[in-house]
Scaffold this motif. Structure first.
Motif, PDB file in Angstrom:
ATOM      1  N   ALA A 182      -6.369   1.626  10.511  1.00  0.00           N
ATOM      2  CA  ALA A 182      -6.414   0.320   9.864  1.00  0.00           C
ATOM      3  C   ALA A 182      -5.190  -0.512  10.228  1.00  0.00           C
ATOM      4  O   ALA A 182      -5.317  -1.685  10.616  1.00  0.00           O
ATOM      5  CB  ALA A 182      -6.518   0.486   8.352  1.00  0.00           C
ATOM      6  N   ILE A 183      -4.013   0.082  10.116  1.00  0.00           N
ATOM      7  CA  ILE A 183      -2.780  -0.649  10.425  1.00  0.00           C
ATOM      8  C   ILE A 183      -2.744  -1.057  11.888  1.00  0.00           C
ATOM      9  O   ILE A 183      -2.374  -2.188  12.225  1.00  0.00           O
ATOM     10  CB  ILE A 183      -1.546   0.211  10.058  1.00  0.00           C
ATOM     11  CG1 ILE A 183      -1.484   0.415   8.553  1.00  0.00           C
ATOM     12  CG2 ILE A 183      -0.256  -0.406  10.580  1.00  0.00           C
ATOM     13  CD1 ILE A 183      -1.402  -0.852   7.738  1.00  0.00           C
ATOM     14  N   SER A 184      -3.136  -0.156  12.782  1.00  0.00           N
ATOM     15  CA  SER A 184      -3.091  -0.486  14.212  1.00  0.00           C
ATOM     16  C   SER A 184      -4.142  -1.531  14.588  1.00  0.00           C
ATOM     17  O   SER A 184      -4.053  -2.152  15.640  1.00  0.00           O
ATOM     18  CB  SER A 184      -3.244   0.767  15.070  1.00  0.00           C
ATOM     19  OG  SER A 184      -4.530   1.313  14.939  1.00  0.00           O
ATOM     20  N   SER A 185      -5.116  -1.756  13.704  1.00  0.00           N
ATOM     21  CA  SER A 185      -6.128  -2.797  13.919  1.00  0.00           C
ATOM     22  C   SER A 185      -5.760  -4.110  13.240  1.00  0.00           C
ATOM     23  O   SER A 185      -6.541  -5.059  13.262  1.00  0.00           O
ATOM     24  CB  SER A 185      -7.487  -2.313  13.417  1.00  0.00           C
ATOM     25  OG  SER A 185      -7.914  -1.210  14.174  1.00  0.00           O
ATOM     26  N   GLY A 186      -4.583  -4.154  12.607  1.00  0.00           N
ATOM     27  CA  GLY A 186      -4.111  -5.404  12.020  1.00  0.00           C
ATOM     28  C   GLY A 186      -4.211  -5.527  10.517  1.00  0.00           C
ATOM     29  O   GLY A 186      -3.870  -6.574   9.964  1.00  0.00           O
ATOM     30  N   ALA A 187      -4.682  -4.481   9.843  1.00  0.00           N
ATOM     31  CA  ALA A 187      -4.777  -4.547   8.372  1.00  0.00           C
ATOM     32  C   ALA A 187      -3.377  -4.679   7.775  1.00  0.00           C
ATOM     33  O   ALA A 187      -2.429  -4.069   8.261  1.00  0.00           O
ATOM     34  CB  ALA A 187      -5.461  -3.310   7.822  1.00  0.00           C
ATOM     35  N   ARG A 188      -3.283  -5.467   6.723  1.00  0.00           N
ATOM     36  CA  ARG A 188      -2.002  -5.641   6.030  1.00  0.00           C
ATOM     37  C   ARG A 188      -1.969  -4.911   4.702  1.00  0.00           C
ATOM     38  O   ARG A 188      -0.908  -4.618   4.178  1.00  0.00           O
ATOM     39  CB  ARG A 188      -1.726  -7.116   5.828  1.00  0.00           C
ATOM     40  CG  ARG A 188      -1.550  -7.800   7.161  1.00  0.00           C
ATOM     41  CD  ARG A 188      -1.168  -9.222   7.026  1.00  0.00           C
ATOM     42  NE  ARG A 188      -1.084  -9.771   8.381  1.00  0.00           N
ATOM     43  CZ  ARG A 188      -0.676 -10.949   8.659  1.00  0.00           C
ATOM     44  NH1 ARG A 188      -0.295 -11.760   7.686  1.00  0.00           N
ATOM     45  NH2 ARG A 188      -0.633 -11.373   9.895  1.00  0.00           N
ATOM     46  N   SER A 189      -3.157  -4.647   4.155  1.00  0.00           N
ATOM     47  CA  SER A 189      -3.239  -3.893   2.905  1.00  0.00           C
ATOM     48  C   SER A 189      -4.602  -3.220   2.848  1.00  0.00           C
ATOM     49  O   SER A 189      -5.499  -3.522   3.637  1.00  0.00           O
ATOM     50  CB  SER A 189      -3.047  -4.816   1.699  1.00  0.00           C
ATOM     51  OG  SER A 189      -4.093  -5.749   1.607  1.00  0.00           O
ATOM     52  N   LEU A 190      -4.733  -2.303   1.899  1.00  0.00           N
ATOM     53  CA  LEU A 190      -5.991  -1.593   1.698  1.00  0.00           C
ATOM     54  C   LEU A 190      -6.499  -1.840   0.292  1.00  0.00           C
ATOM     55  O   LEU A 190      -5.726  -1.860  -0.659  1.00  0.00           O
ATOM     56  CB  LEU A 190      -5.796  -0.090   1.905  1.00  0.00           C
ATOM     57  CG  LEU A 190      -5.369   0.361   3.292  1.00  0.00           C
ATOM     58  CD1 LEU A 190      -5.158   1.877   3.313  1.00  0.00           C
ATOM     59  CD2 LEU A 190      -6.375  -0.052   4.348  1.00  0.00           C
ATOM     60  N   GLU A 191      -7.806  -2.017   0.182  1.00  0.00           N
ATOM     61  CA  GLU A 191      -8.445  -2.163  -1.118  1.00  0.00           C
ATOM     62  C   GLU A 191      -8.806  -0.804  -1.707  1.00  0.00           C
ATOM     63  O   GLU A 191      -8.814  -0.642  -2.921  1.00  0.00           O
ATOM     64  CB  GLU A 191      -9.732  -2.985  -0.988  1.00  0.00           C
ATOM     65  CG  GLU A 191      -9.512  -4.430  -0.615  1.00  0.00           C
ATOM     66  CD  GLU A 191     -10.814  -5.193  -0.502  1.00  0.00           C
ATOM     67  OE1 GLU A 191     -11.903  -4.566  -0.460  1.00  0.00           O
ATOM     68  OE2 GLU A 191     -10.754  -6.425  -0.459  1.00  0.00           O
ATOM     69  N   ALA A 192      -9.145   0.154  -0.827  1.00  0.00           N
ATOM     70  CA  ALA A 192      -9.586   1.464  -1.305  1.00  0.00           C
ATOM     71  C   ALA A 192      -9.422   2.504  -0.215  1.00  0.00           C
ATOM     72  O   ALA A 192      -9.410   2.177   0.975  1.00  0.00           O
ATOM     73  CB  ALA A 192     -11.048   1.402  -1.730  1.00  0.00           C
ATOM     74  N   ALA A 193      -9.311   3.759  -0.653  1.00  0.00           N
ATOM     75  CA  ALA A 193      -9.235   4.888   0.275  1.00  0.00           C
ATOM     76  C   ALA A 193      -9.960   6.063  -0.351  1.00  0.00           C
ATOM     77  O   ALA A 193      -9.894   6.265  -1.569  1.00  0.00           O
ATOM     78  CB  ALA A 193      -7.782   5.256   0.552  1.00  0.00           C
ATOM     79  N   ALA A 194     -10.659   6.836   0.483  1.00  0.00           N
ATOM     80  CA  ALA A 194     -11.396   7.998   0.002  1.00  0.00           C
ATOM     81  C   ALA A 194     -11.127   9.195   0.894  1.00  0.00           C
ATOM     82  O   ALA A 194     -10.990   9.059   2.114  1.00  0.00           O
ATOM     83  CB  ALA A 194     -12.894   7.706  -0.019  1.00  0.00           C
ATOM     84  N   LEU A 195     -11.075  10.357   0.282  1.00  0.00           N
ATOM     85  CA  LEU A 195     -10.904  11.628   0.980  1.00  0.00           C
ATOM     86  C   LEU A 195     -12.044  12.544   0.578  1.00  0.00           C
ATOM     87  O   LEU A 195     -12.341  12.683  -0.615  1.00  0.00           O
ATOM     88  CB  LEU A 195      -9.574  12.272   0.591  1.00  0.00           C
ATOM     89  CG  LEU A 195      -9.351  13.716   1.045  1.00  0.00           C
ATOM     90  CD1 LEU A 195      -9.266  13.803   2.571  1.00  0.00           C
ATOM     91  CD2 LEU A 195      -8.115  14.293   0.395  1.00  0.00           C
ATOM     92  N   VAL A 196     -12.682  13.162   1.572  1.00  0.00           N
ATOM     93  CA  VAL A 196     -13.702  14.177   1.318  1.00  0.00           C
ATOM     94  C   VAL A 196     -13.172  15.485   1.874  1.00  0.00           C
ATOM     95  O   VAL A 196     -12.879  15.587   3.072  1.00  0.00           O
ATOM     96  CB  VAL A 196     -15.053  13.803   1.968  1.00  0.00           C
ATOM     97  CG1 VAL A 196     -16.043  14.951   1.845  1.00  0.00           C
ATOM     98  CG2 VAL A 196     -15.608  12.546   1.331  1.00  0.00           C
TER      99      VAL A 196
END
Length: 105
Positions: A59-73
């Motif tokens: 996400a960061i390397s694609s230009g994201a500045r923040s995250l709304e959500a994250a999930a781990l399975v």
């Protein structure tokens, strides 16, 4: 637990990535624009990253500045490094689900 449809989507993406690669972990994140990134853990002699770390890095390397959500399975739970990476980008609570998609916690 009833999830927002967008949160259900990132759990499904994380499950799919995990199953596709036969990996121990799958993760997915959603950035501030709604783009999603799914990943699995990397376990090489020269490089070891959790699925959450890979998804955050994508996400960061694609230009994201923040995250709304994250999930781990995963069979297990998130590491403190997983929680810290997600929190640094604004995620309040990391969604954790078992391989069947059942959210824990």
């Amino acid at each position: 637990m009833t999830l927002d449809p967008e949160d259900s989507k990132i759990i499904l993406l994380a499950r799919s990535a995990r199953a596709r690669n036969g990996s121990a972990e799958g993760a997915a994140v959603r950035d501030e624009t709604g783009r999603t990134y799914a990943a699995t853990n990397v376990a090489l002699e020269a490089l070891t990253l959790s699925a959450v770390q890979v998804a955050v890095a994508m996400a960061i390397s694609s230009g994201a500045r923040s995250l709304e959500a994250a999930a781990l399975v995963s069979e297990g739970g998130p590491s403190s490094a997983d929680e810290a990476a997600a929190a640094e980008l604004g995620v309040k609570a990391l969604l954790v689900a078992g391989p069947d998609g059942t959210v824990r916690g």
